[in-house]
Design an enzyme around this catalytic site. Sequence first.
Site, PDB file in Angstrom:
ATOM      1  CG  ASN A  70      -2.014   1.044   1.132  1.00  0.00           C
ATOM      2  OD1 ASN A  70      -1.852   2.052   0.462  1.00  0.00           O
ATOM      3  ND2 ASN A  70      -3.111   0.828   1.819  1.00  0.00           N
ATOM      4  CG  ASP A  71       1.581   3.204   3.644  1.00  0.00           C
ATOM      5  OD1 ASP A  71       0.534   3.728   3.236  1.00  0.00           O
ATOM      6  OD2 ASP A  71       1.739   2.795   4.795  1.00  0.00           O
ATOM      7  CB  VAL A  72       5.958   0.500  -0.864  1.00  0.00           C
ATOM      8  CG1 VAL A  72       6.474   0.300   0.550  1.00  0.00           C
ATOM      9  CG2 VAL A  72       5.157  -0.684  -1.324  1.00  0.00           C
TER      10      VAL A  72
END
Lengths: 469, 100
Positions: free
Chosen positions: A395-397
């Site tokens: 997700n965040d990456v």
Amino acid sequence: MDVFIQVVYFVAAILFILGLKKMSSPVTATGGIVWAGIGMVAASLVAFFEPGVFEHTGNVVLIVLAIAVGSAIAYITAKRVQMTDMPQMIAIYNGMGGGAAAAIAAVELVKMAGSADAAGGHELSATAQVLAVIGALIGAVSFSGSAIAFAKLQGIMKKTIRLPMHMVINLILFTLTLVAGAIIGFSGDVSIQLVLLFFIMALVFGVLFTTPIGGADMPVVISLFNAFTGLAVAFEGFVLGNAAMIIAGTVVGSAGTLLTQLMAKAMNRPIGNILFASFGSDGGAAAEEDIEGSMKEIQGTDAAIMMAFAEKVIIVPGYGMAVAQAQHKVSELTKLLEARGVTVKFAIHPVAGRMPGHMNVLLAEAGIDYDKILDLDEVNPEFPTADVALVIGANDVVNPVARSNPDSPIYGMPILDADIAKNCIVIKRGKGSGFSGIENHLFYADNTRMLYGDGQKAVAELISGIKEL
Amino acid sequence: MIEISGFTALYIFMLSAFTGYEVISRVPVILHTPMMSGSNFIHGIVLVGAIVVMGSAQSALEQIIGFIAVALAAGNAVGGYVATVRMLEMFNPKDKKGEA
């Protein structure tokens, strides 16, 4: 005999350094750990012949018993643990080393305390005294801190506990511990009570130091504690006049520090920020900007067709893949696609999973060649030519706000540019946001389709979809 | 036990620190976790210190703490070794033993 012992220590130190060096390439890595292992066994065996050890038969029996107990527990747990749970096991074994270093210092300090009233007792040089105390402090913090890191990653401790005025309490406690340590270190006259108080404070500090740090930052913390333990071992090595301990401990201390820096850099967060501020408190206020577009769902069979007729597919695995144990299914999917002539590559973000390299270990376990696994710098230029980017549990990456929105807490973090692939399929369990709680703009992009479901089931759908073609 | 004076120790410390830094700086990202586990194993050398300290323990208190030290150190060494080997085995698939 003494010369023989020193020769063995010397050879062991060489084996450790060569072992570490060999571990730096996938081809020779297995040999590296074996070399280091030989060094360890040899050094441990000759330690029994150090002067004084064989004088007390009772102690020798106890040593063998302690080795048996410690080894058995560690062997069984290390053999049984799932690959996905490896990071917390590294934390716990590291904590044990820190605890051992602290305990060695404790014995030395207790001997010193005893010698104040008994004549002809144990004497340490002034330098050794101070280093014993510093090693004890670092080791004890590493011990209790690693235990907390283990509890967090294992899910035993779910919340990040933050006391009111946490930083102030930590600072006061740390100062008190240092004062107690300084009294013990600089005066030859110490009481058992003071030594005990010192250790209790150091252990509590380790706990309080670690509890406010979020689970996402744990790899950095574990790596830091790894370096701590190395240093503690080096200091106790000086106290005991053991060069092998000084060398091995220091090598690990500096290697661990470098690794900690690399990890923090990959997350684009200064180490100080990770240790002394939490993600939520400084980033939560970031402006919630409006997101254009909506999340568009796709069915497994449609996604399968998209991938089967693609020329190049880049798979972006994240921690979600590890949790769902989907790596074997992913491997099967890769083989199916390759059989159809599709080029498949894997894009690994430096902090994907719980530790740098964690994803690589999982993919290797599933039998995927490491030539196909690319890191951030290698893979980003390939995204524009990829027909499909398949994001599994990451997700965040892959969140493009890291490039576009300076207000975002993850702004500036290097990300995988999955959004510039021609199409992007995101496998995700639900509609929630990632570990950091930040909305992901990728999910709303025009070229993104969402495939909801557990990682393993969703990939199984893709596999059966491709097989039916 | 050899006598290591302050400055000799400082030199050993300095050279070892550079060695550790140089050795790990060439490690590819894919090996970072096994590497961390491997370096974790190497500080299991603390077992040697624990054995020496425990061996010369006199009082019951020293024996108890020494026992804890040896058990923890053995756990560090054995756990670190097994975990590292298990991880590294994954990079050696059985079907391509010859040229990896």
